[in-house]
Design an enzyme around this catalytic site. Structure first.
Site, PDB file in Angstrom:
ATOM      1  N   ALA A   1       0.816  -1.223   0.000  1.00  0.00           N
ATOM      2  CA  ALA A   1       0.000   0.000   0.000  1.00  0.00           C
ATOM      3  C   ALA A   1       0.845   1.267   0.000  1.00  0.00           C
ATOM      4  O   ALA A   1       0.431   2.292  -0.557  1.00  0.00           O
ATOM      5  CB  ALA A   1      -0.941  -0.011   1.201  1.00  0.00           C
ATOM      6  N   LEU A   2       2.033   1.198   0.602  1.00  0.00           N
ATOM      7  CA  LEU A   2       2.872   2.403   0.616  1.00  0.00           C
ATOM      8  C   LEU A   2       3.324   2.809  -0.778  1.00  0.00           C
ATOM      9  O   LEU A   2       3.708   3.954  -1.005  1.00  0.00           O
ATOM     10  CB  LEU A   2       4.087   2.210   1.531  1.00  0.00           C
ATOM     11  N   GLU A   3       3.309   1.883  -1.717  1.00  0.00           N
ATOM     12  CA  GLU A   3       3.703   2.192  -3.103  1.00  0.00           C
ATOM     13  C   GLU A   3       2.542   2.710  -3.950  1.00  0.00           C
ATOM     14  O   GLU A   3       2.734   3.137  -5.087  1.00  0.00           O
ATOM     15  CB  GLU A   3       4.289   0.944  -3.764  1.00  0.00           C
TER      16      GLU A   3
ATOM     17  N   HIS B   1       3.836  -0.429  12.457  1.00  0.00           N
ATOM     18  CA  HIS B   1       3.867  -0.373  10.994  1.00  0.00           C
ATOM     19  C   HIS B   1       2.468  -0.315  10.393  1.00  0.00           C
ATOM     20  O   HIS B   1       2.265   0.285   9.332  1.00  0.00           O
ATOM     21  CB  HIS B   1       4.635  -1.586  10.453  1.00  0.00           C
TER      22      HIS B   1
END
Ligand SMILES: Nc1c(NC[C@H](O)[C@H](O)[C@H](O)CO)[nH]c(=O)[nH]c1=O
Ligand SMILES: CC(=O)[C@@H](O)COP(=O)(O)O
Length: 139
Positions: free
Chosen positions: A42-44, A74
């Site tokens: 999801a961070l990408e 996290h």
């Protein structure tokens, strides 16, 4: 006919498959076309959407992913920062639907990913199309 890019963070295969099914069904039901690309997590997602915007090939975007709480902070980072990145892009006038589930456990994720239950993938696609329609209205 709108060209919708679905960007999926493929962290949980089986959950993403349900979210994708819902998103694709919603886009097709509205008479539009879609393409899907995959990123690791999801961070990408915000970065991938930003790159796709630069291509000029898409009218709207659907972010798909599942973040399930583990043992550390996290979860908050991945959940909050992916949402923040997507929100920043929407504030630039990009039509995006956020279909990233952030849940405490897999059972909660299944109930939300399943198109026959809460269909959050379909809802995210509908939100993206609604924002595209709004941009065209004000454009
Ligand atoms: N724990 C989850 C992640 N973590 C991975 C990050 O999103 C990212 O890919 C990594 O930190 C490398 O930059 N991603 C999810 O989509 N879902 C999770 O539950
Ligand atoms: C949401 C996450 O980042 C999670 O899957 C990672 O688990 P942990 O916090 O136990 O490392």
């Amino acid at each position: 006919m709108a060209r919708v890019l679905i960007v999926e963070a493929r962290f949980y295969e089986h959950l993403n498959d349900m979210l994708l099914a819902g998103a694709r069904a919603a886009i097709e039901a509205a008479g539009h076309v879609h393409e899907t690309v995959t990123v690791p997590g999801a961070l990408e997602l915000p970065g991938a959407i930003s790159l796709a915007v630069e291509s000029g090939r898409y009218d709207a975007f659907v972010a798909i992913g599942v973040v399930i709480r583990g043992e550390t902070y996290h979860f908050e980072i991945v959940s909050n920062e992916s949402a923040r990145g997507i929100m920043a892009l929407t504030m630039d006038g990009i039509a995006i639907g956020n279909g990233i589930l952030t849940t405490e456990d897999e059972a909660q994720a299944i109930r939300r990913a399943d198109p026959a239950q809460l269909d959050k993938g379909g809802g995210a696609a509908e939100a993206a199309l609604a924002m595209l329609a709004l941009r065209e209205k004000f454009g």
